[in-house]
Design a protein around this motif. Structure first.
Motif, short mmCIF file in Angstrom:
data_model
loop_
_atom_site.label_atom_id
_atom_site.label_comp_id
_atom_site.label_asym_id
_atom_site.label_seq_id
_atom_site.Cartn_x
_atom_site.Cartn_y
_atom_site.Cartn_z
N SER A 112 20.13 45.97 -8.63
CA SER A 112 18.70 45.79 -8.41
C SER A 112 18.35 46.24 -6.99
CB SER A 112 18.31 44.32 -8.59
OG SER A 112 18.46 43.92 -9.93
N CYS A 113 17.12 46.69 -6.85
CA CYS A 113 16.62 47.11 -5.54
C CYS A 113 15.21 46.55 -5.39
CB CYS A 113 16.62 48.62 -5.43
SG CYS A 113 15.81 49.27 -3.95
N ALA A 114 15.02 45.77 -4.35
CA ALA A 114 13.71 45.20 -4.07
C ALA A 114 13.08 45.97 -2.92
CB ALA A 114 13.85 43.73 -3.72
N ALA A 115 11.87 46.44 -3.13
CA ALA A 115 11.17 47.23 -2.12
C ALA A 115 10.05 46.40 -1.50
CB ALA A 115 10.59 48.48 -2.75
N SER A 116 9.87 46.62 -0.22
CA SER A 116 8.77 45.93 0.47
C SER A 116 8.10 46.91 1.43
CB SER A 116 9.27 44.71 1.23
OG SER A 116 10.25 45.06 2.18
N ARG A 117 6.83 46.63 1.67
CA ARG A 117 6.01 47.41 2.61
C ARG A 117 5.78 48.85 2.15
NH1 ARG A 117 9.21 44.16 6.11
NH2 ARG A 117 7.95 42.59 7.17
N ILE A 118 5.77 49.05 0.85
CA ILE A 118 5.32 50.32 0.29
C ILE A 118 4.40 50.02 -0.89
CG2 ILE A 118 7.32 51.70 0.96
CD1 ILE A 118 8.31 51.48 -1.93
N ILE A 119 3.55 50.99 -1.22
CA ILE A 119 2.75 50.86 -2.44
C ILE A 119 3.66 51.34 -3.56
CG2 ILE A 119 0.64 51.50 -3.63
CD1 ILE A 119 -0.61 52.04 -0.87
N PHE A 120 4.37 50.41 -4.13
CA PHE A 120 5.49 50.71 -5.03
C PHE A 120 5.08 51.65 -6.16
CE2 PHE A 120 9.72 49.81 -6.38
CZ PHE A 120 9.71 49.74 -7.77
N SER A 121 3.90 51.46 -6.69
CA SER A 121 3.46 52.25 -7.85
C SER A 121 3.25 53.72 -7.51
CB SER A 121 2.19 51.66 -8.44
OG SER A 121 1.16 51.66 -7.47
N MET A 122 3.26 54.07 -6.23
CA MET A 122 3.09 55.45 -5.83
C MET A 122 4.42 56.17 -5.64
SD MET A 122 -0.02 55.20 -3.06
CE MET A 122 0.15 56.94 -2.66
N TYR A 123 5.52 55.46 -5.83
CA TYR A 123 6.83 56.01 -5.50
C TYR A 123 7.69 56.27 -6.72
CZ TYR A 123 6.22 55.32 -0.51
OH TYR A 123 5.77 55.42 0.79
N THR A 124 8.36 57.42 -6.71
CA THR A 124 9.47 57.65 -7.60
C THR A 124 10.68 56.92 -7.02
OG1 THR A 124 8.73 59.79 -8.43
CG2 THR A 124 11.09 59.39 -8.46
N MET A 125 11.31 56.14 -7.87
CA MET A 125 12.47 55.36 -7.42
C MET A 125 13.74 55.97 -8.00
SD MET A 125 11.04 53.17 -5.52
CE MET A 125 12.48 52.16 -5.14
N GLY A 126 14.81 55.84 -7.25
CA GLY A 126 16.05 56.45 -7.73
C GLY A 126 17.28 55.73 -7.24
N TRP A 127 18.37 56.03 -7.90
CA TRP A 127 19.69 55.57 -7.48
C TRP A 127 20.56 56.80 -7.24
CZ3 TRP A 127 20.89 50.64 -6.29
CH2 TRP A 127 20.04 49.63 -6.75
N TYR A 128 21.25 56.78 -6.13
CA TYR A 128 22.19 57.82 -5.76
C TYR A 128 23.52 57.14 -5.44
CZ TYR A 128 18.20 60.96 -5.33
OH TYR A 128 17.08 61.71 -5.59
N ARG A 129 24.56 57.92 -5.40
CA ARG A 129 25.86 57.33 -5.07
C ARG A 129 26.71 58.32 -4.29
NH1 ARG A 129 28.52 57.10 -11.19
NH2 ARG A 129 28.92 59.36 -11.41
N GLN A 130 27.66 57.73 -3.56
CA GLN A 130 28.62 58.54 -2.83
C GLN A 130 29.99 57.90 -2.93
OE1 GLN A 130 27.65 59.51 1.26
NE2 GLN A 130 28.95 61.34 1.13
N ALA A 131 30.90 58.65 -3.50
CA ALA A 131 32.28 58.20 -3.62
C ALA A 131 33.08 58.74 -2.43
CB ALA A 131 32.89 58.68 -4.93
N PRO A 132 34.18 58.10 -2.09
CA PRO A 132 35.00 58.57 -0.96
C PRO A 132 35.40 60.02 -1.15
CG PRO A 132 35.72 56.41 -1.66
CD PRO A 132 34.71 56.87 -2.67
#
Length: 118
Positions: free
Chosen positions: A21-41
């Motif tokens: 889960s990711c909780a966002a604050s201090r943005i107008i959330f509905s205006m943002y594309t949200m995403g998940w990225y990852r980095q492995a060693p």
């Protein structure tokens, strides 16, 4: 200051599930594309999944049919349900917010570790 706070990472056996889960604050959330990225060693930063402000989703081929991204605009949260986890899913997972109208307004969370044991 914009904050993206991830939670839900941990250690799981191959074949198991985790929900990030990711909780966002201090943005107008509905205006943002949200995403998940990852980095492995030793590997490059890579896209996992994104969801636009109107709910359109995009997934990396490696996670299609196993991961599901969702968002709750009322709670300013984005989730990543990860099923059938594989050892190659082991990585630090980062939450990302990108303004749909101004890509320069892009923010990142601090990351959460996901470790899949085989």
């Amino acid at each position: 200051q914009v904050q993206l706070v991830e939670s839900g990472g941990g250690l799981v056996q191959a074949g198991g599930s985790l929900r990030l889960s990711c909780a966002a604050s201090r943005i107008i959330f509905s205006m943002y594309t949200m995403g998940w990225y990852r980095q492995a060693p030793g590997k490059q930063h890579e896209l996992v999944a994104t969801i636009t402000n109107i709910g359109s989703t995009n997934y990396a081929d490696s996670v299609k049919d196993r991961f599901t991204i969702s968002r709750d605009n009322g709670k300013n949260t984005v989730n990543l349900q990860m099923n059938s986890l594989k050892s190659e899913d082991t990585a630090i997972y980062y939450c990302n917010a990108r303004n749909s109208r101004d890509w320069l307004q892009t923010y990142w969370g601090q990351g959460t570790q996901v470790t899949v044991s085989s």
